[in-house]
Design a protein around this motif. Structure first.
Motif, PDB file in Angstrom:
ATOM      1  N   LYS A  76       1.858   2.779  -2.380  1.00 53.61           N
ATOM      2  CA  LYS A  76       1.423   3.660  -3.475  1.00 53.61           C
ATOM      3  C   LYS A  76       0.425   4.715  -2.988  1.00 53.61           C
ATOM      4  O   LYS A  76       0.352   5.819  -3.513  1.00 53.61           O
ATOM      5  N   LEU A  77      -0.334   4.352  -1.943  1.00 53.25           N
ATOM      6  CA  LEU A  77      -1.363   5.262  -1.447  1.00 53.25           C
ATOM      7  C   LEU A  77      -0.755   6.528  -0.851  1.00 53.25           C
ATOM      8  O   LEU A  77      -1.422   7.554  -0.770  1.00 53.25           O
ATOM      9  N   TYR A  78       0.469   6.405  -0.401  1.00 52.39           N
ATOM     10  CA  TYR A  78       1.071   7.536   0.310  1.00 52.39           C
ATOM     11  C   TYR A  78       2.076   8.284  -0.575  1.00 52.39           C
ATOM     12  O   TYR A  78       2.865   9.050  -0.054  1.00 52.39           O
ATOM     13  N   SER A 119       0.802  -1.214   0.000  1.00 53.17           N
ATOM     14  CA  SER A 119       0.000   0.000   0.000  1.00 53.17           C
ATOM     15  C   SER A 119       0.837   1.266   0.000  1.00 53.17           C
ATOM     16  O   SER A 119       0.326   2.351   0.263  1.00 53.17           O
TER      17      SER A 119
END
Lengths: 188, 229
Positions: free
Chosen positions: A182-184, A180
């Protein structure tokens, strides 16, 4: 003649299979000794299955799916629980599936285990509470014990003395996992 | 929200009035949505709500964040719980705390006070019991004396009775003096008859005439015969 195509109408469901009564009612000796799975739990790579130990029929109630009281030996994510478990309140869920005897080995040979999860022994307080405690006690960095109740279903544990925890439970937004990250992007 | 929508609805209404059209726009919108207890609207009956899929990365990250959050919250709650218990045990706000010596002293004082009370009550009881004993004694004595007197009286009466009977027994007719008694009875006939005049004077005897004179001889004879009959 064209092949028959089944088209489902209405809400979709994640369940797949039959209710427990539908399975056991048709088996000789109520399927004692057979292996069951919940399809919902097949999302885990570790083996999750149950073996029927005892079956008690329960009267049908009008307007409801028929339930049944089944005692099983439960293996949950690769760990066989020491006590038999009774399934009653969830027996109406159309999510059970019977494992054919010749396919049982597939589950039995699956020896994957959950990776070790070690929780920290102590974590910091939330910011406001921390400020209050600092004022009251004068301690610069107060810590509180982590609440964790060990059950047979839980495979995490609290770190022993001097052990390094594998999970960060700090108040800050700790490092996200690889998946995850990529979310940040551009935020961290 | 409700008011805003009313305004929104009423504005075209005003214009509608101005233009002289129907007042459909003044329809009152009381609820923003259908009340829960009404059945599914006809238009929505066959609608299938879409189930939105979470992407894998989102799912993993949300699960992680939730796990952390829930563990933190549980830990805080546990801390507060323990803190409350600790405070209740140690604080002296709502009650007075004694040291063991003070507690012992207070207990001893209570004991002494209790003993003093007991002593007073015991003294009172002594006096009362003594008085009661004496009263009882006097009463019993009195009753005994009365009984003695009663007994003596009874004996006296019995003796008196016996004496009287013995006295009487002398005049009884026995087998020995039976003949004499018969003789005496025959010799002295008793005449219980009497007459009475208007003045209330009694004349004893069957034949007695008024004035007390003896009856005539024939009458006396007849009288004798009647008596013997």
């Amino acid at each position: 003649m064209s092949q028959k195509v089944i088209q489902y109408i209405g809400r979709t469901t994640d369940f797949r299979g039959n209710t427990l009564w539908e399975l056991v009612a048709n088996l000789p000796n109520w399927g004692v000794g057979r292996m069951l799975i919940r399809n919902m739990f097949q999302r885990y790579p570790e083996p999750c299955f149950m073996r029927i130990l005892k079956v008690q029929a329960v009267d049908e109630k009008p307007g409801e799916e028929r339930k049944v009281r089944v005692t099983v030996e439960k293996t949950w994510r690769g760990v066989t629980q020491p006590k038999p478990v009774e399934i009653y309140s969830t027996s109406y869920k159309a999510d059970y599936e019977l494992v054919p005897v010749e396919e049982e080995q597939k589950f039995l040979k699956n020896t994957k285990k959950v990776g070790e999860v070690i929780l920290p022994n102590k974590i910091e307080f939330p910011p406001l509470l921390r400020e209050y405690i600092r004022e009251e006690t004068g301690e610069s960095n107060p810590l509180m014990n982590v609440h964790f109740k060990k059950t047979y279903n839980k495979q995490a544990r609290i770190a022993a003395e001097g052990e390094q925890p594998t999970v960060q439970l700090g108040m800050s937004l700790s490092k996200p996992p690889e998946v995850s990250a990529k979310l940040y992007e551009g935020l961290l | 929200m409700l008011r805003a929508s009313c305004q929104l609805l009423s504005q075209p209404g005003v214009s509608a009035v101005k233009t002289g059209s129907t007042n459909f726009a003044l329809e009152f919108v009381r609820w923003r949505r259908k009340p829960r207890w009404l059945p599914v609207a006809k238009s929505k009956k066959f609608r299938v709500p879409e189930r939105k899929k979470q992407t894998e990365e989102e799912r993993v990250e949300l699960l992680r964040l939730h796990n952390i959050y829930k563990t933190q919250l549980r830990s805080v709650r546990q801390y507060l719980r323990e803190e409350t218990v600790r405070q209740q045990e140690t604080s002296t706000i709502d009650h007075i705390v004694f040291t063991p010596e003070q507690e012992e002293a207070a207990f001893q004082r209570c004991l002494e006070e209790n003993a003093a009370w007991n002593a007073t009550i015991a003294a009172e009881r002594e006096v009362r019991l003594k008085r009661e004993r004496e009263e009882k004694k006097a009463y019993v004595q009195e009753r005994l004396e009365a009984a003695l007197i009663r007994e003596e009286e009874r004996k006296e009466q019995a003796n008196e009775k016996v004496r009287r009977e013995k006295e009487l027994a002398k005049t009884f007719i026995s087998r020995e003096n039976l003949d004499v008694a018969i003789e005496t009875a025959l010799a002295n006939p008793v005449d219980y008859n009497f007459s009475i005049d208007l003045g209330g004077n009694i004349y004893r005897g069957r034949g007695t005439l008024p004035g007390g004179s003896e009856p005539p001889a024939e009458a006396q004879q007849q009288q004798k015969q009647a008596a013997s009959n």
